[in-house]
Scaffold this active site. Structure first.
Site, PDB file in Angstrom:
ATOM      1  CE1 TYR A 141      19.973 -45.117  -9.808  1.00 21.08           C
ATOM      2  CE2 TYR A 141      17.740 -44.440 -11.078  1.00 21.08           C
ATOM      3  CZ  TYR A 141      19.105 -44.206 -10.330  1.00 21.08           C
ATOM      4  OH  TYR A 141      18.637 -42.098 -10.484  1.00 21.08           O
ATOM      5  CE  LYS A 190      30.933 -42.649   2.795  1.00 18.75           C
ATOM      6  NZ  LYS A 190      30.764 -41.714   4.132  1.00 18.75           N
ATOM      7  CG  ASP A 222      31.335 -37.946   2.519  1.00 19.16           C
ATOM      8  OD1 ASP A 222      32.080 -38.166   1.260  1.00 19.16           O
ATOM      9  OD2 ASP A 222      31.011 -38.451   3.662  1.00 19.16           O
ATOM     10  CG  ASP A 246      19.931 -40.051  -9.780  1.00 23.09           C
ATOM     11  OD1 ASP A 246      19.619 -39.474 -10.846  1.00 23.09           O
ATOM     12  OD2 ASP A 246      19.360 -39.639  -8.833  1.00 23.09           O
ATOM     13  CG  ASP A 250      19.683 -33.909 -10.044  1.00 21.91           C
ATOM     14  OD1 ASP A 250      19.421 -34.160 -11.040  1.00 21.91           O
ATOM     15  OD2 ASP A 250      18.154 -33.862  -9.357  1.00 21.91           O
TER      16      ASP A 250
HETATM   17  C1  IPM Z   1      17.841 -39.050 -14.054  1.00 24.66           C
HETATM   18  C2  IPM Z   1      16.526 -38.647 -13.312  1.00 24.66           C
HETATM   19  C3  IPM Z   1      16.147 -40.574 -13.616  1.00 24.66           C
HETATM   20  C4  IPM Z   1      17.149 -41.713 -12.608  1.00 24.66           C
HETATM   21  C5  IPM Z   1      14.826 -40.709 -13.112  1.00 24.66           C
HETATM   22  C6  IPM Z   1      13.701 -39.882 -13.736  1.00 24.66           C
HETATM   23  C7  IPM Z   1      14.611 -42.547 -12.772  1.00 24.66           C
HETATM   24  O1  IPM Z   1      16.657 -38.174 -12.556  1.00 24.66           O
HETATM   25  O2  IPM Z   1      18.119 -39.691 -15.910  1.00 24.66           O
HETATM   26  O3  IPM Z   1      18.683 -38.643 -13.404  1.00 24.66           O
HETATM   27  O4  IPM Z   1      17.338 -41.543 -11.408  1.00 24.66           O
HETATM   28  O5  IPM Z   1      18.215 -41.696 -13.394  1.00 24.66           O
HETATM   29 MG    MG Z   2      18.608 -37.450 -11.568  1.00 25.38          MG
END
Ligand code: IPM
Ligand code: MG
Length: 345
Positions: A141, A190, A222, A246, A250
């Protein structure tokens, strides 16, 4: 308690989410005699439109001086054509960097009344209760990046790099979290491919002597993604780099049935930042008022109320503002009940 809270509504549903959170905080403040002063400032696409930059300097300055920051969401199709560094998302990344936030915690805990909206079968889901500890200030990042065009061939790169102190400070936090939970720490990397991951694994392993009560395990990212989907209840604390965290958060959110159900808290050298991971209102954990909000939320959900993103057949589907109103009413009822019979009933 007297605190200044900066609200950063941002884009899309961010303002709605922020309004809902502020309403709940105001309600808590009133009943518990806290004094919360709210300051609302622009970030993301809204700030690009208003001030030409995704993180105006007043926004960052006020966040630095606040006791806590609450962010709704950033980004949207309107700003999709902008290059990296000028997009709404850069506002959030610069804020994280500017506040020195290197710890990000994302609790993924099943809300029992919502078990049915999980895409996993009940027996696989088990008692889902894990925490993702994501490194937030380093890695790809924030690494060196660039692009070139030579002889008509374009090339672009981003760099993943971690130093031992960067790994140690986030691992210290993760070990401490594991000590306070079920004492299982799974470090995700990884290391079969990446040298940065090899340093990560080596550093996290070397620290395990300091935390003998914590059972450390390593998992390739993975495999971790697969295990999260197959048997998520095996995890307690998951530790990962910025990028892997990140992605995994999700995936973990999907297990709950909606990304809007997962809150996120970030800590570092100045004010903590609370945000959804994206789309919902996080709650401040570990205080009576947070318990109060959580208990009330459980009751509203158990009463069948759902917002459209988490609805299911037979549910009483209402919009966000109606849901917030119902939650506030429930908080009022829960409070009266708790005053009479005590909390936790
Ligand atoms: C998160 C989001 C952010 C990230 C984006 C919006 C920059 O996906 O907080 O997980 O990638 O960290
Ligand atoms: Mg995210």
């Amino acid at each position: 308690m007297k605190k200044t809270i900066v609200l950063l509504p941002g884009d899309g549903i961010g303002p709605e989410v922020t309004r809902a959170a502020a309403a709940i905080l105001r309600e808590s403040a009133q009943e518990f005699n806290h004094q919360f002063e709210f300051v609302e400032l622009p970030i993301g696409g809204a700030a690009i439109d208003a001030a030409g930059t995704p993180l105006p300097s007043e926004t960052l300055d006020d966040c630095r001086n606040a006791d806590a920051v609450f962010l709704g969401a950033v980004g949207g199709p309107k700003w999709d054509a902008l290059p990296v560094g000028k997009r709404p998302e850069s506002g959030l990344l610069d804020l994280r960097k500017g506040l020195g936030l290197y710890v990000n915690v994302r609790p993924v805990k099943l809300l029992e009344p919502l078990r049915e909206i999980s895409p996993l079968k009940a027996d696989r889901l088990g008692d889902l209760d894990l925490e993702i500890v994501r490194e937030l200030a380093g890695g790809m990042y924030f690494g060196e990046r660039g692009n070139t065009a030579e002889k008509g061939v374009e090339r672009a790169w981003d760099t993943e790099s971690y130093s031992t102190p960067e790994i140690e400070r986030i691992a210290t936090f993760a070990y401490a979290r594991a000590e306070n939970r079920s004492r299982r720490l799974c470090s995700v990397d990884k290391a079969n491919v990446l040298t940065s991951s090899q340093l990560w694994r080596h550093t996290v392993t070397a620290m395990s002597a300091v935390y003998p009560a914590v059972k450390l395990e390593h998992m390739y990212v993975d495999n971790a993604a697969m295990q999260l989907t197959l048997r998520p209840a095996q995890f307690d604390v998951l530790l990962s780099s910025n990028m892997f965290g990140d992605i995994l958060s999700d995936a973990a959110a999907a297990l709950m049935g909606s990304i809007g159900l997962i809150p996120s808290a970030s800590f570092g050298s100045s004010a903590p930042l609370f945000e959804p991971i994206h789309g919902s209102a996080p709650s401040l954990a570990g205080t009576d008022s947070a318990d109060w909000v959580e208990q009330s939320l459980h009751r509203v959900l158990a009463g069948g109320y759902r917002t459209p993103d988490i609805t299911e057949p037979g549910a009483r589907t209402v919009g966000g503002s109606v849901f917030t109103e119902i939650l506030r009413e429930e908080m009022q009822r829960t409070f009266e009940h708790a005053e009479r019979y005590g909390w936790g009933v």
